[in-house]
Write an enzyme that holds these catalytic residues in place. Structure first.
Site, PDB file in Angstrom:
ATOM      1  N   HIS A 172      49.679  73.132 -27.738  1.00 19.66           N
ATOM      2  CA  HIS A 172      48.921  72.581 -28.869  1.00 19.66           C
ATOM      3  C   HIS A 172      48.794  71.068 -28.680  1.00 19.66           C
ATOM      4  O   HIS A 172      49.721  70.417 -28.183  1.00 19.66           O
ATOM      5  CB  HIS A 172      49.611  72.894 -30.197  1.00 19.66           C
ATOM      6  CG  HIS A 172      48.747  72.565 -31.374  1.00 19.66           C
ATOM      7  ND1 HIS A 172      48.620  71.285 -31.854  1.00 19.66           N
ATOM      8  CD2 HIS A 172      47.930  73.342 -32.129  1.00 19.66           C
ATOM      9  CE1 HIS A 172      47.758  71.292 -32.870  1.00 19.66           C
ATOM     10  NE2 HIS A 172      47.324  72.526 -33.060  1.00 19.66           N
ATOM     11  N   GLU A 199      40.648  74.065 -29.353  1.00 16.74           N
ATOM     12  CA  GLU A 199      40.840  73.251 -30.548  1.00 16.74           C
ATOM     13  C   GLU A 199      40.587  71.785 -30.197  1.00 16.74           C
ATOM     14  O   GLU A 199      41.499  71.089 -29.741  1.00 16.74           O
ATOM     15  CB  GLU A 199      42.285  73.389 -31.051  1.00 16.74           C
ATOM     16  CG  GLU A 199      42.706  74.810 -31.324  1.00 16.74           C
ATOM     17  CD  GLU A 199      43.864  74.869 -32.308  1.00 16.74           C
ATOM     18  OE1 GLU A 199      43.707  75.529 -33.336  1.00 16.74           O
ATOM     19  OE2 GLU A 199      44.900  74.216 -32.058  1.00 16.74           O
TER      20      GLU A 199
HETATM   21  P1  13P Z   1      43.570  72.711 -39.206  1.00 17.27           P
HETATM   22  O1  13P Z   1      42.924  74.049 -39.467  1.00 17.27           O
HETATM   23  O2  13P Z   1      44.464  72.273 -40.322  1.00 17.27           O
HETATM   24  O3  13P Z   1      42.579  71.674 -38.797  1.00 17.27           O
HETATM   25  O4  13P Z   1      44.559  72.922 -37.954  1.00 17.27           O
HETATM   26  C1  13P Z   1      44.113  73.635 -36.851  1.00 17.27           C
HETATM   27  C2  13P Z   1      45.201  73.797 -35.869  1.00 17.27           C
HETATM   28  O5  13P Z   1      45.703  72.853 -35.295  1.00 17.27           O
HETATM   29  C3  13P Z   1      45.700  75.157 -35.625  1.00 17.27           C
HETATM   30  O6  13P Z   1      46.585  75.145 -34.559  1.00 17.27           O
END
Ligand code: 13P
Length: 250
Positions: free
Chosen positions: A98, A170
């Site tokens: 992450h 992400e």
């Molecule tokens: P948010 O949905 O709060 O932007 O976070 C996404 C995330 O980092 C999931 O791992």
């Protein structure tokens, strides 16, 4: 149609009691089965992992995951948790790489590779997170950057192993309270490129970053998006249940 993965990481939130209440509520509201075509998952803090797995119960349609785990089996690694320990506590998937871990805790492409291998060895499904920063996006380098992160983490895997990996794209600029959701237009090329490389070969390609009840359907409609990985919107049970409903009716 392939399964749609709809999951949430609680990040560094929730007491044991809050985690139990959420998991109990989820079990009561979902019953024995997930909405058709969906694979829900929740990723609590380590302190709540076993309790959440216990509340959901054996055979739950909701998978439980860990937010991180170490690549070594055991030993003198103070503060770390191994893949085996995470599995023992009830995890069947594990988040790896992450951006918050890459930024604040020194996660590198190399450590993501070691962790993916260790997870697969232990029978855990790696949920590999990839994503570029705002500067890289501005210069048009998003797809190259994330394909590099993915290739580095997944190097040398046989197809059978790849088929047990989830990838979540992400973008860093889309995550958290400082982020903004990516638009369908911004996601088209990254998912096209990810799809060309990994579509049908991995268990799923997910999008994450500022997913809301307002944009979830549109995001799920993007070519190559097999699911959503959600933070804030799903931290309350009602938000998560609503997202599952939206995804099921999609
Ligand atoms: P948010 O949905 O709060 O932007 O976070 C996404 C995330 O980092 C999931 O791992």
């Amino acid at each position: 149609m392939s399964l749609r993965w709809i999951g949430t990481s609680w990040k560094m939130n929730k007491t044991l009691a809050e985690s139990r209440a959420y998991a109990r509520g989820l079990r009561e509201r979902l019953g024995d089965g997930a909405p058709e075509g969906l694979q829900p998952f929740v990723i609590p803090s380590f302190t709540s992992l076993a309790a959440v797995a216990e509340e959901l119960g054996p055979g739950s349609p909701v998978l439980v995951g860990a937010q991180n785990a170490h690549w070594e089996e055991a030993g003198a690694w103070t503060g770390e948790v191994s893949m085996g320990q995470a599995a023992d506590a009830g995890a069947s998937l594990v988040e790896i790489g992450h951006s918050e871990r890459r930024e604040h805790f020194g996660e590198t492409v190399e450590t993501t590779r070691w962790k993916v291998a260790a997870a697969l060895e232990r029978g855990l499904m790696p949920l590999l997170c990839i994503g570029e920063d705002a500067r890289t996006q501005r210069t048009g380098g998003s797809a190259e950057f994330i394909l590099g992160q993915a290739a580095g983490a997944l190097e040398g895997l046989a197809q059978e192993q790849l088929s047990r990996v989830l990838i979540a794209y992400e973008p860093i600029w889309a995550i958290g309270s400082a982020g903004r959701p990516a638009t369908a237009e911004e996601l088209a090329t990254p998912f096209e490129r990810l799809g060309a490389e990994y579509g049908g070969r991995v268990a799923g390609l997910l999008y994450g970053g500022s997913v809301t009840l307002g944009n979830a359907r549109e995001l799920l409609g993007i070519d190559g998006v097999d699911g959503l990985f959600v933070g804030r919107t799903a931290w309350e049970l009602e938000g998560y249940l609503r997202l599952l409903e939206l995804a099921a009716g999609h």
